[in-house]
Scaffold this motif. Sequence first.
Motif, short mmCIF file in Angstrom:
data_model
loop_
_atom_site.label_atom_id
_atom_site.label_comp_id
_atom_site.label_asym_id
_atom_site.label_seq_id
_atom_site.Cartn_x
_atom_site.Cartn_y
_atom_site.Cartn_z
N LEU A 83 -6.77 -11.13 3.05
CA LEU A 83 -5.34 -10.85 2.96
C LEU A 83 -4.94 -10.02 4.18
O LEU A 83 -5.77 -9.37 4.82
CB LEU A 83 -5.01 -10.12 1.66
N ALA A 84 -3.64 -10.05 4.51
CA ALA A 84 -3.08 -9.28 5.63
C ALA A 84 -2.55 -7.96 5.11
O ALA A 84 -1.79 -7.93 4.13
CB ALA A 84 -1.98 -10.08 6.33
N ILE A 85 -2.93 -6.84 5.76
CA ILE A 85 -2.54 -5.50 5.31
C ILE A 85 -1.52 -4.93 6.28
O ILE A 85 -1.74 -4.88 7.50
CB ILE A 85 -3.76 -4.57 5.22
N ILE A 86 -0.39 -4.50 5.74
CA ILE A 86 0.66 -3.79 6.50
C ILE A 86 0.74 -2.39 5.94
O ILE A 86 1.03 -2.21 4.74
CB ILE A 86 2.01 -4.50 6.42
N VAL A 87 0.46 -1.41 6.76
CA VAL A 87 0.47 -0.02 6.32
C VAL A 87 1.89 0.52 6.43
O VAL A 87 2.59 0.31 7.43
CB VAL A 87 -0.49 0.83 7.17
N ILE A 88 2.35 1.22 5.41
CA ILE A 88 3.65 1.91 5.43
C ILE A 88 3.37 3.38 5.19
O ILE A 88 2.59 3.75 4.30
CB ILE A 88 4.61 1.34 4.37
N SER A 89 3.98 4.25 6.04
CA SER A 89 3.69 5.68 5.92
C SER A 89 4.89 6.49 6.40
O SER A 89 5.69 6.01 7.23
CB SER A 89 2.44 6.03 6.74
N GLY A 90 5.00 7.67 5.88
CA GLY A 90 6.10 8.57 6.30
C GLY A 90 5.72 9.47 7.45
O GLY A 90 6.56 10.27 7.90
N THR A 91 4.54 9.41 7.98
CA THR A 91 4.11 10.24 9.12
C THR A 91 4.18 9.44 10.40
O THR A 91 4.26 8.20 10.39
CB THR A 91 2.67 10.73 8.90
N THR A 92 4.17 10.18 11.53
CA THR A 92 4.21 9.51 12.86
C THR A 92 2.88 9.67 13.57
O THR A 92 2.80 9.52 14.78
CB THR A 92 5.33 10.11 13.72
N GLN A 107 -6.42 -10.57 -9.09
CA GLN A 107 -5.60 -11.63 -8.52
C GLN A 107 -5.69 -11.62 -7.00
O GLN A 107 -5.90 -10.56 -6.39
CB GLN A 107 -4.13 -11.44 -8.98
N HIS A 108 -5.49 -12.81 -6.41
CA HIS A 108 -5.49 -12.93 -4.95
C HIS A 108 -4.06 -12.74 -4.43
O HIS A 108 -3.10 -13.28 -4.99
CB HIS A 108 -6.00 -14.31 -4.52
N TYR A 109 -3.93 -11.98 -3.34
CA TYR A 109 -2.64 -11.76 -2.66
C TYR A 109 -2.80 -12.13 -1.20
O TYR A 109 -3.88 -11.96 -0.59
CB TYR A 109 -2.20 -10.30 -2.78
N ASP A 110 -1.67 -12.64 -0.61
CA ASP A 110 -1.68 -12.97 0.81
C ASP A 110 -1.43 -11.73 1.66
O ASP A 110 -1.99 -11.59 2.76
CB ASP A 110 -0.60 -14.02 1.11
N ILE A 111 -0.55 -10.83 1.20
CA ILE A 111 -0.14 -9.65 1.99
C ILE A 111 -0.22 -8.42 1.11
O ILE A 111 0.14 -8.47 -0.08
CB ILE A 111 1.30 -9.83 2.52
N LEU A 112 -0.67 -7.30 1.72
CA LEU A 112 -0.73 -6.01 1.02
C LEU A 112 0.10 -5.01 1.80
O LEU A 112 -0.18 -4.70 2.95
CB LEU A 112 -2.19 -5.53 0.92
N LEU A 113 1.21 -4.49 1.22
CA LEU A 113 2.01 -3.41 1.77
C LEU A 113 1.48 -2.13 1.17
O LEU A 113 1.67 -1.88 -0.03
CB LEU A 113 3.49 -3.60 1.44
N LEU A 114 0.85 -1.26 1.98
CA LEU A 114 0.05 -0.16 1.44
C LEU A 114 0.52 1.17 2.03
O LEU A 114 0.57 1.37 3.24
CB LEU A 114 -1.43 -0.38 1.77
N ASP A 115 0.88 2.09 1.14
CA ASP A 115 1.20 3.47 1.52
C ASP A 115 -0.11 4.24 1.59
O ASP A 115 -0.90 4.24 0.63
CB ASP A 115 2.15 4.09 0.49
#
Length: 871
Positions: free
Chosen positions: A105-114, A75-83
Amino acid sequence: DGRPSPENSKGYAILKDLLNELGNGMGESEAPFSVLVVDDEPGLLTSIRQVLTTYGYLVDVAADGARAMTALTDQHYDILLLDLAMPGVRGTAVLDFVAERGLDLAIIVISGTTSVAEATAAMRRGAVDYLRKPFGPEELLGCLANTTRKLRLERSQRILCKRLEVSERLHRFIVNHSPDLIFVLDAENRFVYLNQQVKTRLGFEAKPLFGRPLLDLVAPADRGEALRLLRDLAEEARQPQIVELRLLHADSHPGDDLILEPLVIVEITASAIFENNDAAVPRFAGSYLVARDVTRHRRAEEDLQRATARLEHVVRASPAVIYSRTSEPGLPFSFISANVIDLLGYPAEDLLADPKLLVGLVHPDDQGRFTQGLDIKVRLLQASCEYRLLHRQGGWRWIRDTARLICDVEGRPIEWVGSWLDHTEAQLLAAQLTHQASHDSLTGLANRHAFEHRLQQALEIAREQSVEHALLYLDLDQFKIINDTCGHMAGDALLRQLSRILQTRVRRQDVLARLGGDEFGVLMEYCPLPDAMRVATSLCKAVSEYRFAWGDKTFQVGASIGVVPIHAASDSLNSVLSAADSACYAAKDAGRNRAHLYAENDVELARRQGEMQWVARINQALEDNRFQLAFQPIMPIALGQLAGQHYELLLRMEDESGQLVMPGAFLPAAERYHLAVKLDQWVVGTALDWLLEHPDHLDHLALCSINLSGHSLGDEALLSYLVNRLAGQESLTGKICFEITETAAITNLYQALHFIHTLKDIGCRFALDDFGSGLSSFAYLKRLPVDFLKIDGVFVEDIADDPVSLAMVRSINEIGHVMGMETIAEFVENDEILAQLRGIGVNYVQGYGIGKPRPLAELALVEPPVLGARH
């Protein structure tokens, strides 16, 4: 309209694709954004999904990198929220997966590190933003808002470009693929542009026509009209001009002002093109013509006109009356063909002017059918019904009304059209056929089929209501004499006259029927048995008192009647008819011209029914080949008699269980029910076949005796069969002796003489069986050219003890010898009888004391009998 079918057109497919592209682009900017959230924390996935769904995003989630890749593939997605930090397939692998496939698609990275390095690496791999865990809804929504603004701007720009591209392609398509001919002319009325329809419609290539005048394509006869059109356009005509012209096709070959096929008829809408429109006098620069091909339409109109003319001719020539009326019953007719005057005597104008006139012509009994028929037509769209209409000069006409409801494209009724056909003769014929199907053509009485139908109903009523009816089965006596003496015309006349007499002696409600031949039936419903017997006696009396005259002859006939009660305990239709038939023949056996009442314990009827059962068993045994032949030897007493084997063939029947049945059990039934001839033919045929199959036995055969019944003596078919079988068999015919009884010979004397002489002429011999039992034996003996006299065993078995029997046997023997016949004594049971017969001088003896009957298969093993020997 002359256009090719769009569904089969390549241009239609192109147009469809263009419109789909344009429609899809217009709706793209309004579509909600789809988001795929990839994280290994179930709680976080649930929270993000709830927040984003609340704000209108389309959200899917994946718990690891492998599932994320599968979702991105499907499937096609507009946004990817990626850990990025997930066990197994990490987020970096997902970033590589997106990059390798070039997913938009636009990728937004989410992570618990700094880690700045991690965030930088993710941005280099294609991410557009970075969120560090933990984060709140506001932070998440803000990040997504920034991303979606960029996406929406990109989407709008992309849609705008797409719209421009599609619009341009659509414009080119409309211009270049119009189903109409499009011409652009210069001020000199010469072609400067022609679309591709000039090839499709007219068969010309466009390029060679550039610079040529329009009139070159116009049919000669229409060029004047074309010139007027062009003149009007040049004279500052501001409104489009419409004209219909015929254009030449590439295959046309016009001569001098001749219109030759094929021509293309077009409806042209022409508009002038002016330069300097703002000037006081604009300059004419040319014209723009759109020509719609109306050839098929005009041809269809012409075909319709011809079809209408043909239809009017057919209607005038048709025997049916054609009409039309609105779909609602009761409203007036809109059309009735003129030949209605031949059907009803009324002109069509009268029926059209007065809607109530037709309803008044319908037969009162058919009003319901007439109205119901109209309702059915409306409900079923097409139907027919029949009813009677009154002719103007009197008399009813049966009308077959067939109608069809005409509906519009949406299925709403408009009107129904139909026809009236004169069905009077067919109805009269049907009524006649119905009457003939249930009535006897000779007497006019009910026939057997109708009678059995009423009888079956009477049986059912008797069971349901516990009432009593009576069945009378009547058979005429001496009817055959009239047929044989005066012919069948006399017999038919007698049956007609007796039918009228019988009708006068039964009740009006009784059913009198001719069941076939000279048999009649009377069904007396709700009639006590004593009353039925009185009627039966009255019928017998009426028939016996009637005298039938034919020419110079007068005849008296009688009637034998069987009476059967019908009540709740009565059996089936067949059993009741069988009982009536048996009772009728019991009346004949009792002396004729009388009525016999059927009773369950009637001995005579029981005997007759038993014989009737034997009829079925005999026929079945013949079909199953269960009859057998036995033989009983006939022995000469003195020397010098016939040399070789001499015997009589006897008939046996094997029953259904395999037991042998003696002829005394079944021959009476065969004689009574006319099966004796069939049995005789089987016996003769089987015997002759066996003898011919055993030539050695035939060489030692002296004489084979075969019994024939009295019925066979008068059967020409059997006589022909015997003559044909024995023709050319001289070695066989001299060894065949047919035995006939004294009673049968005397009863059918002339037929017996013909039968005997015919077979004796080809070499056969005859024996007169049971001689001495008749009352006129000696008187007729000298007229019968027989070779043997078989002395009745009734006298032979008592000669050792009874002087009278001895004297009878001696007398018969002497008379036979005087007349040149040899004698055979039956029932020789012992030596005492044999000694007496030897003393008298009888030639041959037969009986259990000489030899018992044995199967025919054993005959070839038997030696000729020795005088005095026991077998």
